[in-house]
Design a protein around this motif. Structure first.
Motif, PDB file in Angstrom:
ATOM      1  N   GLN A  34       0.583  -6.211  -0.078  1.00  0.00           N
ATOM      2  CA  GLN A  34      -0.276  -5.705   0.997  1.00  0.00           C
ATOM      3  C   GLN A  34       0.528  -4.931   2.026  1.00  0.00           C
ATOM      4  N   ALA A  35       1.717  -5.426   2.366  1.00  0.00           N
ATOM      5  CA  ALA A  35       2.554  -4.709   3.326  1.00  0.00           C
ATOM      6  C   ALA A  35       2.962  -3.339   2.788  1.00  0.00           C
ATOM      7  N   GLY A  36       3.288  -3.279   1.506  1.00  0.00           N
ATOM      8  CA  GLY A  36       3.626  -1.987   0.908  1.00  0.00           C
ATOM      9  C   GLY A  36       2.451  -1.034   0.915  1.00  0.00           C
ATOM     10  N   ALA A  37       1.271  -1.527   0.516  1.00  0.00           N
ATOM     11  CA  ALA A  37       0.079  -0.678   0.482  1.00  0.00           C
ATOM     12  C   ALA A  37      -0.319  -0.222   1.876  1.00  0.00           C
ATOM     13  N   ASP A  38      -0.275  -1.137   2.843  1.00  0.00           N
ATOM     14  CA  ASP A  38      -0.677  -0.786   4.210  1.00  0.00           C
ATOM     15  C   ASP A  38       0.198   0.315   4.783  1.00  0.00           C
ATOM     16  N   GLY A  39       1.472   0.326   4.420  1.00  0.00           N
ATOM     17  CA  GLY A  39       2.357   1.366   4.929  1.00  0.00           C
ATOM     18  C   GLY A  39       2.059   2.737   4.366  1.00  0.00           C
ATOM     19  N   LEU A  40       1.399   2.787   3.189  1.00  0.00           N
ATOM     20  CA  LEU A  40       1.113   4.077   2.545  1.00  0.00           C
ATOM     21  C   LEU A  40      -0.302   4.581   2.792  1.00  0.00           C
ATOM     22  N   LEU A  41      -1.236   3.681   3.035  1.00  0.00           N
ATOM     23  CA  LEU A  41      -2.647   4.067   3.111  1.00  0.00           C
ATOM     24  C   LEU A  41      -2.956   5.136   4.168  1.00  0.00           C
ATOM     25  N   PRO A  42      -2.369   5.069   5.384  1.00  0.00           N
ATOM     26  CA  PRO A  42      -2.784   6.042   6.396  1.00  0.00           C
ATOM     27  C   PRO A  42      -2.552   7.498   6.004  1.00  0.00           C
ATOM     28  N   ASN A  43      -1.544   7.779   5.194  1.00  0.00           N
ATOM     29  CA  ASN A  43      -1.213   9.170   4.856  1.00  0.00           C
ATOM     30  C   ASN A  43      -1.287   9.438   3.362  1.00  0.00           C
ATOM     31  N   ALA A  44      -2.022   8.604   2.629  1.00  0.00           N
ATOM     32  CA  ALA A  44      -2.083   8.761   1.178  1.00  0.00           C
ATOM     33  C   ALA A  44      -2.641  10.114   0.761  1.00  0.00           C
ATOM     34  N   GLY A  45      -3.543  10.664   1.556  1.00  0.00           N
ATOM     35  CA  GLY A  45      -4.144  11.944   1.211  1.00  0.00           C
ATOM     36  C   GLY A  45      -3.177  13.105   1.250  1.00  0.00           C
ATOM     37  N   GLU A  46      -2.036  12.930   1.874  1.00  0.00           N
ATOM     38  CA  GLU A  46      -1.043  14.003   1.968  1.00  0.00           C
ATOM     39  C   GLU A  46      -0.034  13.966   0.831  1.00  0.00           C
ATOM     40  N   ALA A  47      -0.129  12.951  -0.051  1.00  0.00           N
ATOM     41  CA  ALA A  47       0.897  12.724  -1.067  1.00  0.00           C
ATOM     42  C   ALA A  47       0.499  13.295  -2.416  1.00  0.00           C
ATOM     43  N   ALA A  48       1.492  13.769  -3.172  1.00  0.00           N
ATOM     44  CA  ALA A  48       1.260  14.089  -4.572  1.00  0.00           C
ATOM     45  C   ALA A  48       0.940  12.815  -5.345  1.00  0.00           C
ATOM     46  N   LEU A  49       1.546  11.719  -4.930  1.00  0.00           N
ATOM     47  CA  LEU A  49       1.282  10.409  -5.496  1.00  0.00           C
ATOM     48  C   LEU A  49       1.690   9.364  -4.475  1.00  0.00           C
ATOM     49  N   ALA A  50       0.802   8.423  -4.186  1.00  0.00           N
ATOM     50  CA  ALA A  50       1.120   7.300  -3.302  1.00  0.00           C
ATOM     51  C   ALA A  50       1.051   6.035  -4.155  1.00  0.00           C
ATOM     52  N   ARG A  51       2.169   5.308  -4.238  1.00  0.00           N
ATOM     53  CA  ARG A  51       2.223   4.185  -5.168  1.00  0.00           C
ATOM     54  C   ARG A  51       3.080   3.054  -4.644  1.00  0.00           C
ATOM     55  N   VAL A  52       2.565   1.841  -4.799  1.00  0.00           N
ATOM     56  CA  VAL A  52       3.349   0.625  -4.573  1.00  0.00           C
ATOM     57  C   VAL A  52       4.026   0.261  -5.890  1.00  0.00           C
ATOM     58  N   ILE A  53       5.330   0.035  -5.854  1.00  0.00           N
ATOM     59  CA  ILE A  53       6.092  -0.399  -7.024  1.00  0.00           C
ATOM     60  C   ILE A  53       6.555  -1.825  -6.743  1.00  0.00           C
ATOM     61  N   LEU A  54       5.930  -2.785  -7.414  1.00  0.00           N
ATOM     62  CA  LEU A  54       6.107  -4.205  -7.126  1.00  0.00           C
ATOM     63  C   LEU A  54       6.908  -4.878  -8.227  1.00  0.00           C
ATOM     64  N   LEU A  55       7.931  -5.636  -7.847  1.00  0.00           N
ATOM     65  CA  LEU A  55       8.704  -6.414  -8.804  1.00  0.00           C
ATOM     66  C   LEU A  55       8.712  -7.876  -8.399  1.00  0.00           C
ATOM     67  N   SER A  56       8.393  -8.754  -9.385  1.00  0.00           N
ATOM     68  CA  SER A  56       8.414 -10.190  -9.109  1.00  0.00           C
ATOM     69  C   SER A  56       8.730 -10.953 -10.377  1.00  0.00           C
ATOM     70  N   ASP A  57       9.338 -12.146 -10.220  1.00  0.00           N
ATOM     71  CA  ASP A  57       9.593 -13.012 -11.373  1.00  0.00           C
ATOM     72  C   ASP A  57       8.761 -14.289 -11.318  1.00  0.00           C
ATOM     73  N   GLY A  58       7.778 -14.333 -10.426  1.00  0.00           N
ATOM     74  CA  GLY A  58       7.063 -15.595 -10.234  1.00  0.00           C
ATOM     75  C   GLY A  58       5.565 -15.440 -10.129  1.00  0.00           C
ATOM     76  N   ASN A  59       4.960 -16.355  -9.408  1.00  0.00           N
ATOM     77  CA  ASN A  59       3.515 -16.416  -9.235  1.00  0.00           C
ATOM     78  C   ASN A  59       3.163 -16.269  -7.759  1.00  0.00           C
ATOM     79  N   ALA A  60       1.924 -15.884  -7.502  1.00  0.00           N
ATOM     80  CA  ALA A  60       1.440 -15.812  -6.123  1.00  0.00           C
ATOM     81  C   ALA A  60       1.090 -17.235  -5.686  1.00  0.00           C
ATOM     82  N   ASN A  61       2.085 -17.969  -5.165  1.00  0.00           N
ATOM     83  CA  ASN A  61       1.850 -19.386  -4.890  1.00  0.00           C
ATOM     84  C   ASN A  61       1.729 -19.732  -3.413  1.00  0.00           C
ATOM     85  N   VAL A  62       1.950 -18.766  -2.520  1.00  0.00           N
ATOM     86  CA  VAL A  62       1.680 -18.973  -1.099  1.00  0.00           C
ATOM     87  C   VAL A  62       1.068 -17.691  -0.547  1.00  0.00           C
TER      88      VAL A  62
END
Length: 453
Positions: free
Chosen positions: A129-157
């Motif tokens: 969410q923090a990554g997406a929120d940082g990109l959303l305000p200016n996404a229309g100005e981008a050739a591509l706006a993308r969150v690249i997420l890496l994790s080795d676990g589960n959404a546990n908290v």
């Protein structure tokens, strides 16, 4: 006749005729092709807006986190100074180390990456969410706006931990211009979550069995972004009255069986997205001169937001007696795509059996698939790798490889000339995002240090 210089739609039926006077089901392959890249002076483009979101929870300690940082540094080094990048890390807490800003000389990114250390549990949704929120305000100005997420676990908290809820949020972000690609690492991450986030989020999903397997998919992702030609592809199909269309791929679909609108993957220069449909044709339409059976139209946009124009494609076929129809040859590419989708379904069945500890059924399904698709070299290699993995009876690893392989078979973009390759080795010279890997979780074309084989 194929034209490599313009976007186009090709329609290929399994056989080039109908059986006269008979109700029948006709497999039809629809290929949506981008033009080839033009070798010329590099042209200015709109900036990419990327948010690199890295799991730094305790389980990432050591080589996994070091490799994640190296992959992130690789992407940062490929960006132009005018591109926008953000860096977010998370464990139970979320921290934005670099807010979305022009890359410049990359000093801020490099310094922030060097300070990342492992922590506690996994607030995966909060990091995304923090990554997406940082990109959303200016996404229309981008050739591509993308969150690249890496994790080795589960959404546990965190506030949101349910797979469906997180994936739905990724879909909402995609509708607002910010897509999501996910990278799972190791044996303990939630593959259902990571795949659904990327699928609904309009991005790509990858995984690495070990930390050393991560670099290849990261490089593949950026190679694809750099070659991007068409985004937001929507394939509209219109059949003659009485014909029912069934989509065989697992793509999102809007509309009804007579007028479906199919959301296809983004395409790169020199590549194609494809969909296999089955037309249920009533006997009354299986006559000579019946006219148009199917019309295919595509809307898409360039990374700069301009319309990408495709001419509509039409399918009309003659009807002939069954004896004459029986001597016609099946189209080899349609057969190949059919085989991929069927093999993917069998892998899904094997995965379900493995999850229940039924390894005898897994062995039987894989043996049947290897025999059934013996004339498809890539599928045979994939299935042999899966059989090797099944013999370890490691449910977590088998489940991940089966899921990612089956998804790749049903949704990958391919090289336009793929059918002309004599063997899989010929693909080694293709762009990384067009190569068919035999194991999705293993580096195949790069050494662990990222250099070519």
């Amino acid at each position: 006749m194929a034209d490599n210089n313009t976007p186009q739609i090709l329609i290929q039926p399994l056989r080039p005729a109908l059986i006269a006077g008979a109700g029948q089901k006709l497999p039809v392959l629809i290929r949506v092709q981008a033009p080839d890249a033009v070798a010329s002076e590099k042209k200015p483009r709109q900036p990419y807006h990327l948010a690199l979101v890295i799991d730094r929870s305790g389980s990432m300690s050591g080589p996994p986190l070091a490799e994640a940082v190296r992959c992130a540094r690789h992407i940062a080094d490929q960006l132009e100074p005018t591109d926008i990048a953000a860096l977010v890390v998370f464990d139970e807490h979320v921290q934005t180390l670099v807010h979305a800003r022009p890359v410049g000389d990359r000093t801020a990114l490099h310094q922030a990456l060097s300070r990342i250390h492992s922590g506690g549990t996994t607030n995966l949704h909060g990091g995304w969410q923090a990554g997406a929120d940082g990109l959303l305000p200016n996404a229309g100005e981008a050739a591509l706006a993308r969150v690249i997420l890496l994790s080795d676990g589960n959404a546990n908290v965190g506030e949101v931990t349910a797979t469906a809820a997180i994936a739905a949020l990724c879909g909402q972000a995609a509708e607002c211009g910010v897509t999501t690609s996910t990278y799972g690492l190791g044996r303990d991450f939630n593959e259902e979550l990571m795949v659904r986030m990327a699928s609904q989020g309009g991005g790509n999903h990858y995984y690495g069995d070990t930390a050393g397997d991560l670099f290849e998919p990261f490089a593949e992702e950026f190679d694809f972004i750099s070659a991007l030609c068409g985004r937001h592809l929507r394939l509209s199909l219109a059949a003659a009255p009485g014909i029912v269309i069934r989509l065989v791929n697992d793509y999102p679909v809007e509309g009804d069986a007579g007028l479906p609108v199919i959301r296809l993957p983004d395409i790169a220069y020199g590549a194609e997205a494809w969909a296999l449909v089955e037309l249920a044709i009533p006997a009354g339409l299986a006559v000579d001169g019946a006219g148009q059976l199917l019309q295919a139209a595509v809307t898409a946009s360039t990374p700069e937001g301009r319309p990408l124009a495709f001419a509509d494609a039409l399918l009309t076929l003659p009807a002939m007696p069954v004896a004459a129809w029986n001597v016609l040859l099946d189209d080899p590419l349609v057969l190949s795509r059919q085989a991929e989708l069927l093999a993917g379904k069998m892998l899904e069945q094997a995965r379900a059996a493995a999850d229940h500890g039924d390894w005898s059924t897994v062995e039987r399904l894989l043996a049947e698939a290897r025999q059934r698709f013996a004339d498809q070299p890539w599928l045979v290699e994939v299935l042999e790798r899966m059989a090797e993995l099944a013999r370890t009876m490691d449910t977590a690893r088998f489940s991940k490889e089966a899921l990612y392989s089956s998804r790749k078979m049903g949704s990958r973009i391919s090289a336009k000339e793929e059918a002309s390759f004599d063997n899989l080795g010929a693909e080694a010279l293709s762009p990384s995002f067009l190569r068919r890997k035999t194991a999705q979780g293993k580096a195949q074309f790069d050494k662990p240090d990222g250099s070519p084989e």
